[in-house]
Design an enzyme around this catalytic site. Structure first.
Site, short mmCIF file in Angstrom:
data_model
loop_
_atom_site.label_atom_id
_atom_site.label_comp_id
_atom_site.label_asym_id
_atom_site.label_seq_id
_atom_site.Cartn_x
_atom_site.Cartn_y
_atom_site.Cartn_z
N TYR A 136 76.74 32.81 -6.51
CA TYR A 136 77.28 31.69 -5.71
C TYR A 136 77.11 30.34 -6.47
O TYR A 136 76.48 30.32 -7.35
CB TYR A 136 76.58 31.66 -4.57
CG TYR A 136 74.94 31.18 -4.74
CD1 TYR A 136 74.62 29.81 -4.49
CD2 TYR A 136 74.02 32.15 -5.02
CE1 TYR A 136 73.37 29.09 -4.60
CE2 TYR A 136 72.70 31.57 -5.19
CZ TYR A 136 72.58 30.24 -4.95
OH TYR A 136 71.07 29.93 -4.96
N CYS A 137 77.89 29.31 -5.96
CA CYS A 137 77.90 27.70 -6.54
C CYS A 137 77.95 27.03 -5.45
O CYS A 137 77.33 27.40 -4.28
CB CYS A 137 78.90 27.56 -7.67
SG CYS A 137 80.70 27.64 -6.80
N ARG A 138 78.44 25.96 -5.45
CA ARG A 138 78.46 24.63 -4.42
C ARG A 138 79.38 25.25 -3.25
O ARG A 138 79.15 25.25 -2.23
CB ARG A 138 78.47 23.39 -5.01
CG ARG A 138 78.58 22.37 -3.97
CD ARG A 138 78.68 21.11 -4.54
NE ARG A 138 79.72 20.09 -4.40
CZ ARG A 138 80.50 20.03 -3.27
NH1 ARG A 138 80.51 20.90 -2.49
NH2 ARG A 138 81.40 19.02 -3.24
#
Length: 109
Positions: A68-70
């Protein structure tokens, strides 16, 4: 298996694999973003680092991963790299940490 999944499905995946030593949650954001809050037990491997591919390449290609990221853009790039490197089971939190928080799930600091 390489697929994008919802925050709810990601939470379920984490719960089902909490005792699985071959399951890893990877946060591909920056160290500053990670410090502001991250999914509990995740490890930071910044996709923008020059050595990202080398660091990811050290991982077991037969393991199970949640990336995941932002918001989902950088994690998509990370998943593409993992696909090219031959990883077998990678899940991407489609809405990133933003979607995770919107779904009511907590972060660690």
């Amino acid at each position: 298996i390489i697929e994008s999944i919802s925050a709810e499905a990601s939470y379920d995946l984490i719960q089902k694999n909490e005792d699985n030593p071959d399951f890893t949650i990877i946060d591909v954001r920056t160290p500053d973003e990670y410090a502001e809050g991250h999914i509990e037990n995740s490890v930071l491997i910044n996709v923008n680092d020059d050595n990202f591919e080398a660091k990811i390449g050290e991982l077991d290609r037969n393991g199970k991963y949640l990336i995941y990221c932002r918001s989902g853009v950088r994690s998509g790039r990370a998943v593409d790299i993992m696909r090219e490197l031959g990883f077998q089971e990678v899940y991407e939190l489609e809405s990133g940490i933003i979607g995770w928080l919107q779904a009511g799930f907590l972060t660690a600091e």
